[in-house]
Design a protein around this motif. Structure first.
Motif, PDB file in Angstrom:
ATOM      1  N   THR A 112     -52.520   0.914 -64.066  1.00 33.21           N
ATOM      2  CA  THR A 112     -52.607  -0.232 -63.154  1.00 33.21           C
ATOM      3  C   THR A 112     -51.910   0.067 -61.833  1.00 33.21           C
ATOM      4  O   THR A 112     -52.397  -0.305 -60.766  1.00 33.21           O
ATOM      5  CB  THR A 112     -51.985  -1.474 -63.818  1.00 33.21           C
ATOM      6  N   THR A 143     -52.714  -8.273 -60.478  1.00 33.07           N
ATOM      7  CA  THR A 143     -52.768  -8.435 -61.928  1.00 33.07           C
ATOM      8  C   THR A 143     -52.161  -9.795 -62.224  1.00 33.07           C
ATOM      9  O   THR A 143     -51.033 -10.068 -61.803  1.00 33.07           O
ATOM     10  CB  THR A 143     -51.977  -7.331 -62.654  1.00 33.07           C
ATOM     11  N   GLY A 156     -56.614  -7.981 -65.337  1.00 31.93           N
ATOM     12  CA  GLY A 156     -55.807  -6.772 -65.328  1.00 31.93           C
ATOM     13  C   GLY A 156     -54.898  -6.720 -66.550  1.00 31.93           C
ATOM     14  O   GLY A 156     -54.791  -7.677 -67.313  1.00 31.93           O
TER      15      GLY A 156
END
Length: 465
Positions: free
Chosen positions: A424, A209, A414
């Motif tokens: 996530t 991310t 992300g």
């Protein structure tokens, strides 16, 4: 083998011994973060002042501690629900079969946090990772060395290293850290470093991310109330001296409104930040020099400087906040993320031109629109791409825990915050329990399509079309 891989193996072994921590264990770990900050607010404020030179404790409490408390509170309220299996629909030909998603922890999560908000941006992803049942290893920024070092000491005091580990240092630590085989790696920082992190993670196929920032526009529609708009933009640009990934980077406004907007902007900046103790300093000399170079480059190319405060050098401020007008297109300030108290004001013909300008640049992490014209607002929402939007104010979409926070394109990939952070750092494992119709063997799984194939299979295929 080196000290990083040995340490990683120790954390991974601890995770393997407890891969599915209970709700109570997760909440207790999140609670420790809350207690850690609450017990050390004053000391953390002093560490941040030592790093920035000037940083008002109230600004720190608002932008750092409150975000942490809010994330803890929101996770505590919703975590039990997030952890539950999620029922999924099954097709009719599966009979009475049941399908669901099981949320599972993924392992050891790596976090590389930046210097601009060294408490908030280290702990928010950590809260999400712990909520999802993982172990965490944090690498904070060396540019906020005093705060990073103090935070590391606190985490070591409140957590066992196999639960929540911290490694401080520069590139000599960051490079081997990014190369570790984490279950997930979250990085917040510049695009250039983000690319290096992604390359290192790719060697292990580590999911990443990336929260990268970019040039966030503030679009001022002709229907906007300029006094309120200027007050919001002044706050957004000067909070933390613009050293915020979602600070307004530049303003797009029609030429007929520019003069009045500048007057209101100066009045708002003077009202909010005339006290030199309330305007945060640059993180270091390199940051100060970069601001100076951006301004001198723009001025040399023909831009005009508009001071935002009327008490220059008050309290020995190291840099005077300013706006820039008539900025030529080739100026560096229009192509690089500013990350400072410099606000280019660019005139455009209309809403269509404003949208075209935004779309001519890489997708920003945030976008701000000011006005009352619903048609223009909808045009902007539908025809631009950004990580998030706040309408008629700044920052606030990033403070709502029910909204995912993340970038798109060049501003990152992300998201996290709230449920998005839990997702996530979790694996949503799909599960199907095969049953026949009404508890019989009728329509049970693959039974109807197994060889030898005959007319029944062909009839079934026709029905499935």
């Amino acid at each position: 083998m080196n000290r990083f891989t040995i340490q990683f193996d120790e954390i991974k072994a601890a995770y393997a011994a407890e891969p599915n921590p209970t709700l109570e264990v997760r909440l207790e770990r999140i609670g420790r973060i809350e207690k850690m900050i609450a017990a050390n607010e004053e000391k953390l404020c002093k560490a941040l002042i030592a790093d920035f030179g000037v940083r008002h404790p109230i600004e720190t409490r608002l932008a750092e501690f409150q975000m942490v408390y809010q994330a803890c509170k929101y996770s505590r309220k919703h975590l039990k629900h997030w952890m539950r299996p999620v029922p999924m629909e099954t097709p009719w030909y599966m009979g009475s079969s049941e399908a669901w998603l099981e949320n599972q922890s993924i392992g050891v999560v790596g976090i590389m946090s930046p210097w601009n908000y060294p408490i908030q941006l280290a702990l928010l992803p950590a809260i999400a990772a712990l909520a999802a049942g993982n172990r965490v290893w944090l690498k904070p920024s060396e540019r906020s060395s005093r705060t990073s070092g103090f935070l590391a000491g606190l985490i070591q005091e409140y957590f066992h290293p196999s639960e929540f580990c911290v490694s401080t240092g520069g590139s000599d630590v960051a490079e081997p850290f990014a190369a570790l085989p984490f279950a997930h790696l979250l990085f917040t920082g510049s695009e250039a470093i983000g690319k290096k992190v992604m390359r290192a993670a790719a060697e292990n196929l580590t999911p990443v991310t990336l929260e990268l920032g970019g040039k966030t526009p503030a679009i001022v529609d002709t229907s906007a109330k300029l006094k309120d708009t200027a007050a919001a933009i002044a706050y957004g640009k000067l909070l933390n001296s613009g050293q915020t990934c979602i600070a307004p980077d530049y303003v797009l406004i029609e030429s007929s409104s520019q003069a009045e907007f500048i007057q209101e902007l100066q009045a708002a900046a003077q009202t909010q930040f005339s006290n030199p103790e309330e305007l945060t300093g640059p993180i270091d000399d390199a940051q100060l020099e970069r601001w100076q170079h951006l301004v001198s480059d723009a001025v040399e190319r023909g831009a005009k400087v508009i001071p935002l405060l009327n008490n220059p050098a008050a309290g020995g401020r190291r840099f005077e906040p300013l706006a820039l007008i008539d900025v030529p297109h080739d100026a560096r300030v229009l192509h690089e993320e500013i990350f400072g108290p410099i606000l280019p004001i660019i005139t455009v013909a209309d809403t269509v031109a404003a949208i075209a300008y935004v779309n001519s640049t890489p997708n920003p992490l945030a976008l701000y629109w000011f006005g009352k014209n619903k048609k223009h607002l909808q045009q902007m929402i539908e025809n631009t791409r950004s990580g998030g939007i706040t309408i008629n104010d700044v920052f606030l979409h990033a403070t709502v825990d029910s909204l995912p926070f993340g970038g798109v394109g060049a501003s990152g990939m992300g998201s996290y915050h709230g449920k998005a952070g839990f997702d996530t750092f979790s694996h949503q494992k799909p599960i199907l329990q095969v049953r026949g119709l009404f508890g019989t063997s009728l329509l049970k799984g693959t039974q109807a399509v197994r060889p030898p194939h005959g007319k029944k299979v062909e009839q079934l295929l026709r029905r499935l079309k």
